[in-house]
Design a protein around this motif. Sequence first.
Motif, PDB file in Angstrom:
ATOM      1  N   ARG A  53     -45.985  15.392 -37.732  1.00  0.00           N
ATOM      2  CA  ARG A  53     -45.292  15.909 -38.855  1.00  0.00           C
ATOM      3  C   ARG A  53     -44.575  17.317 -38.361  1.00  0.00           C
ATOM      4  N   PHE A  54     -43.873  17.927 -39.185  1.00  0.00           N
ATOM      5  CA  PHE A  54     -43.058  19.046 -38.737  1.00  0.00           C
ATOM      6  C   PHE A  54     -43.035  19.832 -40.156  1.00  0.00           C
ATOM      7  N   GLU A  75     -41.554  22.078 -35.155  1.00  0.00           N
ATOM      8  CA  GLU A  75     -42.076  20.964 -34.641  1.00  0.00           C
ATOM      9  C   GLU A  75     -43.353  21.163 -34.077  1.00  0.00           C
ATOM     10  N   GLY A  76     -43.889  19.891 -33.789  1.00  0.00           N
ATOM     11  CA  GLY A  76     -45.321  20.134 -33.181  1.00  0.00           C
ATOM     12  C   GLY A  76     -46.426  20.052 -33.856  1.00  0.00           C
ATOM     13  N   PHE A 122     -43.620  18.128 -43.880  1.00  0.00           N
ATOM     14  CA  PHE A 122     -42.983  16.905 -43.808  1.00  0.00           C
ATOM     15  C   PHE A 122     -43.659  15.987 -42.661  1.00  0.00           C
ATOM     16  N   GLU A 123     -43.201  14.542 -43.274  1.00  0.00           N
ATOM     17  CA  GLU A 123     -43.902  13.470 -42.330  1.00  0.00           C
ATOM     18  C   GLU A 123     -42.447  12.902 -41.429  1.00  0.00           C
ATOM     19  N   LEU A 124     -42.905  12.806 -40.029  1.00  0.00           N
ATOM     20  CA  LEU A 124     -41.929  12.269 -39.174  1.00  0.00           C
ATOM     21  C   LEU A 124     -41.340  10.741 -39.831  1.00  0.00           C
ATOM     22  N   PRO A 125     -40.145  10.390 -39.793  1.00  0.00           N
ATOM     23  CA  PRO A 125     -39.628   8.910 -39.900  1.00  0.00           C
ATOM     24  C   PRO A 125     -40.428   8.136 -38.966  1.00  0.00           C
ATOM     25  N   ASP A 134     -36.843  12.978 -31.090  1.00  0.00           N
ATOM     26  CA  ASP A 134     -36.093  14.354 -31.058  1.00  0.00           C
ATOM     27  C   ASP A 134     -35.466  14.362 -32.493  1.00  0.00           C
ATOM     28  N   HIS A 135     -36.054  14.069 -33.673  1.00  0.00           N
ATOM     29  CA  HIS A 135     -35.624  14.195 -35.050  1.00  0.00           C
ATOM     30  C   HIS A 135     -35.438  15.678 -35.449  1.00  0.00           C
TER      31      HIS A 135
END
Length: 464
Positions: free
Chosen positions: A129-130, A123-124, A29-32, A37-38
């Motif tokens: 991305r995560f 994460e990371g 996934f791509e972070l918004p 801290d999503h």
Amino acid sequence: MTAVGPLDAMFLLGETREQAMHVGGLMLFELPDGARDHVSRLYEEITQHQTVNPLFGRRVRNRALDLGYWSWEQDREIDLEYHVRLSGLARPGRYRELFELTSRLHGTLLDRRRPLWEMHLIEGVQGRRFAVYSKIHHSLIDGVTALQWMQNTLTADPRRTGMPATYSLPDSGAELAPPAGLGGGLPTATELFNAVGGAGRLLADLAGLSPVGFRSALRALQHEHSSVAFQAPQTIFNQPISAARRFAAQSWPMERLLKVRSVTGATLNDVMLAMCSGALRNYLEELGALPDQGLTAMVPVSLRNPDGSGRGGGNSLATLIADLATDERDPERRIRRIVASTTYGKSVLSQLSPLQNLMIGALGLGVAGPAAVVPGLAGRTPPPYNLVISNIPGPSNSPLYWNRSRLLGMYPASIVLNGQALNISVTSYDHQLHFGLIGCRHTVPHLQRLLTHLDTSLAELERL
């Protein structure tokens, strides 16, 4: 009592420390934009504020008191903080580190004292991305159904929040009610009568095979065109396996395969098989391990309805054996042989009823069983086929989101067996074909090189 079906029981009975029987998948996934801290917030949301679908509350029961029946019971005290875990990727967070972590997670057994699934938020990952890696025991669900469940957690709305995790999806109905007899008693007379009645219907359906149809069903297992299922060549993939796994994944534009399809007249699945065939040929040739005889692949065929009905769990698969024609140097001749083989296999399956197809599917999976369960047999007898290649229908040609995070790729991670050390699974999404390769870390050296060979193989097909 909710009895475990015969095909599902095979996955429970065949499991060992070296031979884990779960299927999984990695979603990237791509972070918004502007998210902070999503991933940790998502973890808190799905572990503290979501309920568990009954399918994901099942744990296996097999006791002498149950007369030898494998059955499912509901776990009334599910520890979500055990099943759902938050991890940080080792720096620098490249796909290499992500795949290494996925390899380790996929190589560990699920705890049979608990419901047989796990979900890991990672994460990371570089590039904002995560990832989410999930696995569930194959006795609970097949790959097609697992992907359908994942699809139901996604939305086309990039602003929508509050989307559920897979284990929290609403009850779809069939086969998800808590099993009877949770007190652990013996099967009731009604349950035994229903079981016997089911067996009688099965025998009647099998008896419905005409002599021609029965011979055709046997031919579906014995050979596909010029390949003989029980005389596949011995390869490095058909050796004993260890418990360690290696996972590799990559995506290719669907447009490239569609152009090959239009030129050759093959199906998209045939083009995918030809892409794998060329990659396997080059990989084995590079290792000095290419056999003179062409490799064969067992190709699962889903018996699920196109509308996705019947997603209550369990496995619903037929199988065919595809000639990969790896002994053929010319890619055009190679794909012609593949098309002839799969066309013949599908014509055989079309003659059978759904239940007959299901039984043939169980037998197709079962022929790999002796090498998988008999110590010392793998590598000493001709394999029924050389590897499994699955093409699982994908969710959408449009971008999808999970809680405002855009899904970039989804990569299946399936099962390898003693004597079947490599599995290639493919799915489609957002105009791309996503390959997930899983192999025994010891038996299949430098698995990641197959990704380069897949790209080379597709380029060869594009020049036809």
